[in-house]
Every structure is written in structure tokens, then in C-alpha cells.
Motif scaffolding. Structure first.
Motif, mmCIF file in Angstrom:
data_model
loop_
_atom_site.group_PDB
_atom_site.id
_atom_site.type_symbol
_atom_site.label_atom_id
_atom_site.label_comp_id
_atom_site.label_asym_id
_atom_site.label_seq_id
_atom_site.Cartn_x
_atom_site.Cartn_y
_atom_site.Cartn_z
ATOM 1 N N HIS A 29 -8.841 7.104 -8.258
ATOM 2 C CA HIS A 29 -8.718 5.640 -8.300
ATOM 3 C C HIS A 29 -8.733 5.030 -6.902
ATOM 4 C CE1 HIS A 29 -7.261 5.299 -12.599
ATOM 5 N NE2 HIS A 29 -7.027 6.569 -12.367
ATOM 6 N N ASP B 70 4.481 3.497 -7.400
ATOM 7 C CA ASP B 70 3.272 3.123 -8.160
ATOM 8 C C ASP B 70 3.165 1.605 -8.154
ATOM 9 O OD1 ASP B 70 1.516 4.638 -10.736
ATOM 10 O OD2 ASP B 70 1.413 2.467 -10.408
ATOM 11 N N PRO B 71 1.966 1.073 -7.850
ATOM 12 C CA PRO B 71 1.831 -0.392 -7.833
ATOM 13 C C PRO B 71 2.033 -1.008 -9.210
ATOM 14 C CG PRO B 71 -0.315 0.676 -7.590
ATOM 15 C CD PRO B 71 0.708 1.752 -7.471
ATOM 16 N N GLY C 105 1.603 7.207 -7.117
ATOM 17 C CA GLY C 105 0.913 6.871 -8.376
ATOM 18 C C GLY C 105 1.650 7.509 -9.538
ATOM 19 N N VAL D 11 -0.961 12.722 -9.364
ATOM 20 C CA VAL D 11 -1.577 13.190 -10.614
ATOM 21 C C VAL D 11 -2.491 12.106 -11.159
ATOM 22 C CG1 VAL D 11 -1.120 13.973 -12.975
ATOM 23 C CG2 VAL D 11 0.411 14.649 -11.114
ATOM 24 N N ASN D 12 -3.760 12.395 -11.168
ATOM 25 C CA ASN D 12 -4.768 11.448 -11.683
ATOM 26 C C ASN D 12 -4.711 10.116 -10.942
ATOM 27 O OD1 ASN D 12 -5.575 13.415 -13.461
ATOM 28 N ND2 ASN D 12 -4.107 12.793 -15.005
ATOM 29 N N LEU E 156 -1.290 1.284 -18.784
ATOM 30 C CA LEU E 156 -1.395 2.691 -19.192
ATOM 31 C C LEU E 156 -0.026 3.380 -19.327
ATOM 32 C CD1 LEU E 156 -3.561 4.843 -19.855
ATOM 33 C CD2 LEU E 156 -3.423 5.578 -17.484
ATOM 34 N N PHE F 59 1.482 0.750 -3.293
ATOM 35 C CA PHE F 59 0.333 1.627 -3.103
ATOM 36 C C PHE F 59 0.730 2.695 -2.079
ATOM 37 C CE2 PHE F 59 -1.564 -2.188 -4.797
ATOM 38 C CZ PHE F 59 -2.601 -1.727 -5.584
ATOM 39 N N VAL F 60 -0.169 3.655 -1.859
ATOM 40 C CA VAL F 60 0.165 4.774 -0.967
ATOM 41 C C VAL F 60 0.569 4.281 0.422
ATOM 42 C CG1 VAL F 60 -2.246 5.172 -0.253
ATOM 43 C CG2 VAL F 60 -0.615 7.050 -0.208
ATOM 44 N N TYR G 31 -4.238 -2.971 -10.536
ATOM 45 C CA TYR G 31 -2.939 -2.307 -10.744
ATOM 46 C C TYR G 31 -1.777 -3.269 -10.545
ATOM 47 C CZ TYR G 31 -6.304 1.367 -10.206
ATOM 48 O OH TYR G 31 -7.435 2.133 -10.343
ATOM 49 N N ARG H 34 2.845 14.506 -22.192
ATOM 50 C CA ARG H 34 1.933 14.857 -21.097
ATOM 51 C C ARG H 34 2.739 15.263 -19.870
ATOM 52 N NH1 ARG H 34 -0.168 10.751 -18.715
ATOM 53 N NH2 ARG H 34 -1.402 11.982 -17.312
HETATM 54 C C1 LIG Z 1 -4.387 7.127 -14.404
HETATM 55 S S1 LIG Z 1 -2.908 6.482 -13.771
HETATM 56 C C2 LIG Z 1 -1.945 7.968 -13.617
HETATM 57 C C3 LIG Z 1 -0.471 7.695 -13.643
HETATM 58 C C4 LIG Z 1 0.404 8.944 -13.693
HETATM 59 N N1 LIG Z 1 0.307 9.720 -12.475
HETATM 60 C C5 LIG Z 1 0.061 9.779 -14.899
HETATM 61 O O1 LIG Z 1 -0.574 10.825 -14.743
HETATM 62 O O2 LIG Z 1 0.398 9.365 -16.012
HETATM 63 C C6 LIG Z 1 -3.314 6.117 -12.082
HETATM 64 C C7 LIG Z 1 -2.154 5.482 -11.355
HETATM 65 O O3 LIG Z 1 -2.450 5.405 -9.968
HETATM 66 C C8 LIG Z 1 -1.896 4.214 -9.467
HETATM 67 N N2 LIG Z 1 -2.655 3.908 -8.239
HETATM 68 C C9 LIG Z 1 -3.923 3.453 -8.149
HETATM 69 N N3 LIG Z 1 -4.294 3.319 -6.863
HETATM 70 C C10 LIG Z 1 -3.229 3.719 -6.122
HETATM 71 C C11 LIG Z 1 -2.981 3.808 -4.710
HETATM 72 N N4 LIG Z 1 -3.910 3.473 -3.819
HETATM 73 N N5 LIG Z 1 -1.769 4.226 -4.294
HETATM 74 C C12 LIG Z 1 -0.829 4.588 -5.211
HETATM 75 N N6 LIG Z 1 -0.995 4.526 -6.551
HETATM 76 C C13 LIG Z 1 -2.185 4.093 -7.001
HETATM 77 C C14 LIG Z 1 -2.066 3.215 -10.594
HETATM 78 O O4 LIG Z 1 -1.165 2.147 -10.550
HETATM 79 C C15 LIG Z 1 -1.861 4.074 -11.830
HETATM 80 O O5 LIG Z 1 -0.552 4.019 -12.338
#
Ligand SMILES: C[S@@+](CC[C@H](N)C(=O)[O-])C[C@H]1O[C@@H](n2cnc3c(N)ncnc32)[C@H](O)[C@@H]1O
Length: 352
Positions: free
Chosen positions: A141, A100-101, A77, A136-137, A44, A119-120, A38, A55
Motif C-alpha cells: 500500500h 495505523d492511520p 499498519g 502485515v499486508n 477493513l 502513517f509510518v 486511509y 486471521r
Molecule cells: C490491508 S490493511 C492490513 C491491516 C492489518 N495489518 C491486517 O493485516 O489486518 C493495510 C493497512 O495499512 C495501513 N497503511 C497504509 N499505508 C500506510 C503507511 N504508509 N504507513 C502505515 N500504515 C499504512 C492502512 O491504514 C491499513 O490499515
């Protein structure tokens, strides 16, 4: 394949928990490796801006249907920040903080909306507490879903709510193919992780049809750590997953046979499903000489040239590999047939 279409040279071998049914990688993936996914290269959030906005509107409506208006929203995220912007428009008294990273390199922060990279565990101390926290989603990850939820809980205002949205794990669907989905979370697995983070589910629902194979759980802080062991996954789940991954493993050969009579092969669709075909049906994909889409500005960079759909209509009989999610392939095949093209679909083998 990673969820943004990049291919990693790692096997897709999964194991499952016999208590809650969660699936995860059989071979460990280090924290350092997870974090490197990330960065600026994670595309994405910026690949298809119009679909991202569309979306975000659908998710906004779903969240609003399940939650009362908040004053302070934290989204962890947050991707491009599109969902937070929609929510702030819908709730004019609210302020939002998004983290978001892989936040795209723009600075759309304003008086009501603050966006930051991280990150979180990077939520700044001065961010305060939030009466609505959403992810969300994202949870699928993370390396440890319960740890992720604990971090969210630590930022919750009294009487606040946490909304977690993530893919449904059953029936198995496309989400099982993304290498950066470190977990496929059954409803039981999501509840077990919540409970381990001292969170209780107020509501757990499946997504409206237009959103697809996703689930939502609305959580609130629970005083005691009342971890209840999940009842155990349905015994058919393992066989369903094996069957699903097995059908993907055989897809390339079947698509080669289905497209054999086409002198020319074009793909219809230039997003995440097309990227999945590139990764998991590489011999068929190597025959694709163009990607046809209705809106070329929304197409991912997947190798072949991107052309407007109208261009291929000029070539009757052209073979068209339908590279969109399985549930819309039947409707698309009708359109391609009407336009004199030769659709090659695969939703009969992989329906979701
Ligand atoms: C599938 S994308 C979803 C992004 C957005 N929420 C959406 O639905 O379009 C997953 C996101 O989670 C972020 N992510 C992954 N690991 C994370 C963490 N530990 N803490 C915060 N964000 C994270 C990634 O950078 C990525 O943008």
C-alpha cells in the motif's frame, strides 16, 4: 476497488518493472490521494471482527514459528490491533506499539499495548527502538517500498528483526485487483527493496496453506548498502498477469450467461470477494437480490439485504452466485447442491 470494498472511478491499468517484476499503476496516483484512502472511511479493520480475530491468530502462529520471542514489538499498519494482542498473549514478557492511520475509533491501549493513529513517518520519537518490527499486508500500500523499509530500519534495535508479510505476486491472484495495492511485489522485488534499504533477508518463505497467497521475508540490518540487481522476472509473468486481468474483464458476461436460467439470484458470501464481484461484475451483481451468509454480523455493506443462509435453503432451485475466494468454491458448491440450490461458481476461470 479499494481493499475495503469501496469503488473508485479510476481505471485498473498496470505496468511492470522489467528488472524485478513488480507491478504498479500505469497512471500516477498522488501522495495526497493515497493518504485520503486511509481515514475514518477505511473500514477493513472493523468490517468482519470475527474473521479479523481468526486471521490474527493464524498470522500470530506463522510469525511465532519464524521469530524468537522479542521484548519490544512495533507493528506498522496494525489494522484493528488484533495481531498485536495475539502476539502479546503468546509472548507475556513483550510490550507492543501499533500504528495505523485508519485505526478504529476505540482506545484499547493498556500497560503493555499502545495503539496510535499514524502513517509510518508518524512513529513518535519517544517510541524508542524495537527488537521486532512487523508490517502485515502494508508494504504493497506504500508509495515507495524501499523508503518504507528504511523508515522501519531506523527504529530497529541492534540485532533486531523486521518481518514483512505481503501478498505473493506470482501466480497472479486477487490482490492484483485492489486499487490501493500500489505494488504487486514479486519475491525478487521485495529483496531489491530490502537491499536498497540496507536490509538483508535472513529468510523468505511462502505462507502456510490456510493463510493463502502471501509471503514473508525476515530482515536484519546490513552494514553496507550492498544493492544487488535482481535477476529479472520470469518472462511468462507479464503474460500471466495479462491473462489474469483479461479473465476478470470477461467474468461479468460469463456469469450473466451462467445465471441466465435462474429466476432468482442470491450471492453466497458477503466479504471482500463479494465486493470484488460488485465492482468488476456489476451487471451480474445488479441481479443479486440478497446476500446469504452463515453469520450476518460478519457481512460487509454491499447493497442487497443480508440474510442467514438457512433462509435461502427454503427456496430450492434458487441460483446462488458463489462470492467467496476461488479456492473454497468447489467445497461450497457441494454444500449448495446438497441443499437443493443451484450454485454458480467461477473458480474454473479464475482459480486464485
Ligand atoms: C490491508 S490493511 C492490513 C491491516 C492489518 N495489518 C491486517 O493485516 O489486518 C493495510 C493497512 O495499512 C495501513 N497503511 C497504509 N499505508 C500506510 C503507511 N504508509 N504507513 C502505515 N500504515 C499504512 C492502512 O491504514 C491499513 O490499515
Amino acid at each position: 476497488m479499494l481493499s475495503d470494498g469501496r469503488i473508485v472511478q479510476r481505471p485498473l491499468a498496470k505496468m511492470a518493472c522489467l528488472c524485478c517484476g513488480a507491478a504498479f499503476h500505469a497512471s500516477g496516483i498522488s501522495s495526497a490521494e493515497v493518504r485520503t484512502i486511509y481515514d475514518d472511511a477505511y473500514a477493513l479493520a472493523r468490517s468482519s471482527p470475527k474473521s479479523d480475530a481468526q486471521r490474527a491468530r493464524a498470522y500470530c502462529n506463522w510469525i511465532r514459528a519464524e521469530c524468537a520471542a522479542p521484548l519490544n514489538i512495533l507493528e506498522v499498519g496494525c489494522g484493528s490491533g488484533a495481531l498485536l494482542r495475539e502476539l502479546l498473549q503468546a509472548w507475556p514478557a513483550a510490550r507492543g506499539f501499533g500504528l495505523d492511520p485508519a485505526l478504529p475509533e476505540t482506545d484499547p491501549s493498556n500497560e503493555r499495548l499502545r495503539l496510535a493513529r499514524g502513517f509510518v513517518e508518524d512513529i513518535p520519537d519517544d517510541a524508542g527502538r524495537f527488537d521486532l518490527i512487523i508490517a502485515v499486508n502494508v508494504i504493497e500500500h506504500t508509495e515507495a517500498p524501499a523508503t518504507f523499509l528504511r523508515a522501519l530500519r531506523s527504529r530497529l534495535a541492534p540485532d533486531g528483526r523486521i518481518v514483512i508479510i505481503c501478498p505473493e505476486a506470482r501466480p497472479p491472484n486477487l490482490e492484483l485487483l485492489f486499487f490501493d495495492h500500489l505494488y504487486s511485489l514479486t519475491q525478487a522485488a521485495l529483496l531489491a527493496a530490502s537491499s536498497a534499504a540496507s536490509l538483508a533477508a535472513k529468510r523468505q518463505v511462502s505462507a502456510p496453506r490456510e493463510i493463502g497467497d502471501f509471503q514473508m521475508v525476515v530482515l536484519e540490518a546490513h552494514a553496507a548498502d550492498a544493492t544487488t540487481p535482481p535477476a529479472g522476472p520470469p518472462p511468462e509473468l507479464l503474460a500471466e498477469r495479462n491473462g489474469y486481468l483479461g479473465r476478470w474483464a470477461g467474468l461479468d458476461q460469463i456469469l450473466l450467461e451462467r445465471s441466465a436460467s435462474a429466476a432468482r439470484l442470491v450471492a453466497f458470501g458477503g466479504g471482500q470477494t463479494a465486493a470484488l464481484l460488485r465492482a468488476y461484475a456489476p451487471k451480474t451483481w445488479s441481479r443479486v437480490d440478497a446476500i446469504a451468509v452463515d453469520d450476518p454480523t460478519e457481512a460487509w455493506t454491499l447493497g442487497p439485504a443480508v440474510v442467514p443462509y438457512q433462509d435461502i435453503v427454503q427456496h430450492p432451485g434458487c441460483g446462488v452466485l458463489v462470492a467467496t475466494s476461488p479456492h473454497v468454491q468447489a467445497v461450497l458448491a457441494e454444500r449448495l447442491n446438497r441443499d437443493g440450490l443451484q450454485p454458480i461458481t467461477w473458480n474454473d476461470l479464475i482459480p486464485r
